[in-house]
Design a protein around this motif. Structure first.
Motif, PDB file in Angstrom:
ATOM      1  N   MET A 232       0.854  -1.178   0.000  1.00 27.00           N
ATOM      2  CA  MET A 232       0.000   0.000   0.000  1.00 27.00           C
ATOM      3  C   MET A 232       0.895   1.234   0.000  1.00 27.00           C
ATOM      4  O   MET A 232       1.442   1.613   1.024  1.00 27.00           O
ATOM      5  CB  MET A 232      -0.884  -0.027   1.253  1.00 27.00           C
ATOM      6  CG  MET A 232      -1.997   0.969   1.225  1.00 27.00           C
ATOM      7  SD  MET A 232      -3.179   0.695   2.573  1.00 27.00           S
ATOM      8  CE  MET A 232      -2.162   0.969   4.034  1.00 27.00           C
ATOM      9  N   SER A 233       1.052   1.834  -1.153  1.00 24.84           N
ATOM     10  CA  SER A 233       1.967   2.961  -1.318  1.00 24.84           C
ATOM     11  C   SER A 233       1.441   4.205  -0.596  1.00 24.84           C
ATOM     12  O   SER A 233       0.254   4.514  -0.664  1.00 24.84           O
ATOM     13  CB  SER A 233       2.113   3.254  -2.810  1.00 24.84           C
ATOM     14  OG  SER A 233       2.978   4.323  -3.019  1.00 24.84           O
ATOM     15  N   LYS A 234       2.337   4.892   0.083  1.00 27.21           N
ATOM     16  CA  LYS A 234       1.955   6.101   0.810  1.00 27.21           C
ATOM     17  C   LYS A 234       2.848   7.267   0.411  1.00 27.21           C
ATOM     18  O   LYS A 234       4.002   7.070   0.041  1.00 27.21           O
ATOM     19  CB  LYS A 234       2.139   5.900   2.329  1.00 27.21           C
ATOM     20  CG  LYS A 234       1.195   4.921   2.967  1.00 27.21           C
ATOM     21  CD  LYS A 234       1.466   4.871   4.486  1.00 27.21           C
ATOM     22  CE  LYS A 234       0.663   3.775   5.151  1.00 27.21           C
ATOM     23  NZ  LYS A 234       0.949   3.704   6.604  1.00 27.21           N
ATOM     24  N   LEU A 235       2.305   8.462   0.528  1.00 27.50           N
ATOM     25  CA  LEU A 235       3.091   9.687   0.463  1.00 27.50           C
ATOM     26  C   LEU A 235       3.402  10.059   1.917  1.00 27.50           C
ATOM     27  O   LEU A 235       2.488  10.359   2.684  1.00 27.50           O
ATOM     28  CB  LEU A 235       2.306  10.796  -0.234  1.00 27.50           C
ATOM     29  CG  LEU A 235       1.828  10.481  -1.655  1.00 27.50           C
ATOM     30  CD1 LEU A 235       0.907  11.586  -2.162  1.00 27.50           C
ATOM     31  CD2 LEU A 235       3.011  10.308  -2.595  1.00 27.50           C
ATOM     32  N   GLU A 236       4.677  10.027   2.286  1.00 27.42           N
ATOM     33  CA  GLU A 236       5.073  10.191   3.689  1.00 27.42           C
ATOM     34  C   GLU A 236       5.543  11.619   3.949  1.00 27.42           C
ATOM     35  O   GLU A 236       6.110  12.260   3.072  1.00 27.42           O
ATOM     36  CB  GLU A 236       6.245   9.240   4.008  1.00 27.42           C
ATOM     37  CG  GLU A 236       6.018   7.796   3.589  1.00 27.42           C
ATOM     38  CD  GLU A 236       5.487   6.931   4.710  1.00 27.42           C
ATOM     39  OE1 GLU A 236       5.166   7.491   5.786  1.00 27.42           O
ATOM     40  OE2 GLU A 236       5.385   5.709   4.512  1.00 27.42           O
ATOM     41  N   ASN A 237       5.326  12.056   5.189  1.00 31.33           N
ATOM     42  CA  ASN A 237       5.834  13.357   5.639  1.00 31.33           C
ATOM     43  C   ASN A 237       5.356  14.487   4.731  1.00 31.33           C
ATOM     44  O   ASN A 237       6.157  15.240   4.178  1.00 31.33           O
ATOM     45  CB  ASN A 237       7.368  13.320   5.709  1.00 31.33           C
ATOM     46  CG  ASN A 237       7.937  14.529   6.411  1.00 31.33           C
ATOM     47  OD1 ASN A 237       7.274  15.157   7.240  1.00 31.33           O
ATOM     48  ND2 ASN A 237       9.169  14.886   6.074  1.00 31.33           N
ATOM     49  N   VAL A 238       4.047  14.563   4.571  1.00 33.21           N
ATOM     50  CA  VAL A 238       3.443  15.546   3.667  1.00 33.21           C
ATOM     51  C   VAL A 238       2.421  16.388   4.436  1.00 33.21           C
ATOM     52  O   VAL A 238       2.107  16.117   5.599  1.00 33.21           O
ATOM     53  CB  VAL A 238       2.742  14.835   2.486  1.00 33.21           C
ATOM     54  CG1 VAL A 238       3.734  13.984   1.703  1.00 33.21           C
ATOM     55  CG2 VAL A 238       1.566  13.980   2.976  1.00 33.21           C
TER      56      VAL A 238
ATOM     57  N   VAL B  57      -0.212   9.947   3.541  1.00 33.60           N
ATOM     58  CA  VAL B  57      -1.451   9.740   2.790  1.00 33.60           C
ATOM     59  C   VAL B  57      -1.307   8.479   1.951  1.00 33.60           C
ATOM     60  O   VAL B  57      -0.306   8.322   1.231  1.00 33.60           O
ATOM     61  CB  VAL B  57      -1.734  10.925   1.842  1.00 33.60           C
ATOM     62  CG1 VAL B  57      -3.066  10.732   1.124  1.00 33.60           C
ATOM     63  CG2 VAL B  57      -1.713  12.227   2.600  1.00 33.60           C
ATOM     64  N   VAL B  58      -2.273   7.604   2.040  1.00 34.60           N
ATOM     65  CA  VAL B  58      -2.293   6.430   1.166  1.00 34.60           C
ATOM     66  C   VAL B  58      -2.635   6.908  -0.245  1.00 34.60           C
ATOM     67  O   VAL B  58      -3.609   7.644  -0.432  1.00 34.60           O
ATOM     68  CB  VAL B  58      -3.343   5.406   1.652  1.00 34.60           C
ATOM     69  CG1 VAL B  58      -3.405   4.217   0.696  1.00 34.60           C
ATOM     70  CG2 VAL B  58      -3.000   4.943   3.070  1.00 34.60           C
ATOM     71  N   LYS B  59      -1.789   6.528  -1.221  1.00 40.24           N
ATOM     72  CA  LYS B  59      -1.988   7.060  -2.580  1.00 40.24           C
ATOM     73  C   LYS B  59      -3.301   6.604  -3.193  1.00 40.24           C
ATOM     74  O   LYS B  59      -3.998   7.384  -3.837  1.00 40.24           O
ATOM     75  CB  LYS B  59      -0.830   6.633  -3.501  1.00 40.24           C
ATOM     76  CG  LYS B  59       0.417   7.494  -3.364  1.00 40.24           C
ATOM     77  CD  LYS B  59       1.482   7.087  -4.346  1.00 40.24           C
ATOM     78  CE  LYS B  59       1.193   7.583  -5.754  1.00 40.24           C
ATOM     79  NZ  LYS B  59       2.272   7.208  -6.707  1.00 40.24           N
TER      80      LYS B  59
ATOM     81  N   VAL C 215      -5.622   9.230   5.643  1.00 39.61           N
ATOM     82  CA  VAL C 215      -4.513  10.071   6.103  1.00 39.61           C
ATOM     83  C   VAL C 215      -4.105   9.598   7.501  1.00 39.61           C
ATOM     84  O   VAL C 215      -4.965   9.445   8.373  1.00 39.61           O
ATOM     85  CB  VAL C 215      -4.938  11.547   6.165  1.00 39.61           C
ATOM     86  CG1 VAL C 215      -3.791  12.423   6.663  1.00 39.61           C
ATOM     87  CG2 VAL C 215      -5.409  12.027   4.792  1.00 39.61           C
ATOM     88  N   GLU C 216      -2.808   9.344   7.671  1.00 39.72           N
ATOM     89  CA  GLU C 216      -2.304   8.931   8.980  1.00 39.72           C
ATOM     90  C   GLU C 216      -1.623  10.126   9.625  1.00 39.72           C
ATOM     91  O   GLU C 216      -0.664  10.684   9.081  1.00 39.72           O
ATOM     92  CB  GLU C 216      -1.320   7.775   8.805  1.00 39.72           C
ATOM     93  CG  GLU C 216      -0.863   7.158  10.107  1.00 39.72           C
ATOM     94  CD  GLU C 216       0.070   5.968   9.879  1.00 39.72           C
ATOM     95  OE1 GLU C 216      -0.186   5.175   8.933  1.00 39.72           O
ATOM     96  OE2 GLU C 216       1.071   5.854  10.613  1.00 39.72           O
ATOM     97  N   LEU C 217      -2.145  10.550  10.772  1.00 40.71           N
ATOM     98  CA  LEU C 217      -1.600  11.711  11.467  1.00 40.71           C
ATOM     99  C   LEU C 217      -0.309  11.341  12.199  1.00 40.71           C
ATOM    100  O   LEU C 217       0.030  10.170  12.345  1.00 40.71           O
ATOM    101  CB  LEU C 217      -2.632  12.266  12.456  1.00 40.71           C
ATOM    102  CG  LEU C 217      -4.004  12.621  11.873  1.00 40.71           C
ATOM    103  CD1 LEU C 217      -4.868  13.302  12.934  1.00 40.71           C
ATOM    104  CD2 LEU C 217      -3.882  13.514  10.649  1.00 40.71           C
ATOM    105  N   ALA C 218       0.389  12.368  12.656  1.00 38.81           N
ATOM    106  CA  ALA C 218       1.692  12.157  13.302  1.00 38.81           C
ATOM    107  C   ALA C 218       1.575  11.272  14.541  1.00 38.81           C
ATOM    108  O   ALA C 218       2.504  10.530  14.869  1.00 38.81           O
ATOM    109  CB  ALA C 218       2.316  13.505  13.655  1.00 38.81           C
TER     110      ALA C 218
END
Lengths: 104, 104
Positions: A1-7, B9-11, B26-29
């Motif tokens: 599950m690809s994620k965009l991290e630290n955004v 964010v999961v793409k 969206v995964e928060l800090a």
């Protein structure tokens, strides 16, 4: 599950065509912008400012880029759109995309 | 323009009801999860596992929560949904929402 991290993600959606096309604006760590969007079946025309790289994550569509014929693209195709141009889409099945922008 | 900062964010989108309801995870800090979603006009039923807090960012809807009558909610309403329950929605205008989950 690809994620965009630290955004960072803008909470409010971008809404076009009565909600048939929507996207979320994501700011990457390097300051560049990506849009994660959904296009429902239908016909749309979009304009660009910057050149775009459109990565199809799901769905099927036909596209007419400037000066080209219509062509069919199926996931996981990626297509590029020139800056300051207009292109036409016929979305055939729900299309989930990730759009990146190419700075001059 | 409110943003969720320092998140992942999961793409790929979550797609329901033929794309008439879609969301991005969206995964928060702090590790908690938020969904940013769009619901197009239509009638839907959703189930919950965890209790939810639904913040309306745009749109108008009618909702029937468990054991309650139908009621109309307009942006910027927020409503809560109990855990392990089912609720019905009649979306009147394109609804942009931010859903948070309440851990036990």
């Amino acid at each position: 599950m690809s994620k965009l991290e630290n955004v960072s993600v803008v909470k409010a959606a971008n809404i076009y065509y009565d909600g048939n096309v929507t996207s979320r604006t994501v700011e990457l760590a390097d300051g560049s912008i990506v849009s994660l969007g959904i296009m429902l079946p239908g016909n749309y025309t979009f304009g660009t400012n910057e050149a775009e790289i459109m990565e199809m994550q799901s769905g099927d569509l036909e596209i007419k880029l400037p000066g080209e014929e219509w062509k069919t693209l199926n996931t996981p195709e990626t297509f590029n759109v020139p800056a300051n141009s207009s292109f036409d889409l016929k979305i055939k099945t729900v299309t989930d995309y990730c759009c990146s922008y190419i700075k001059d």
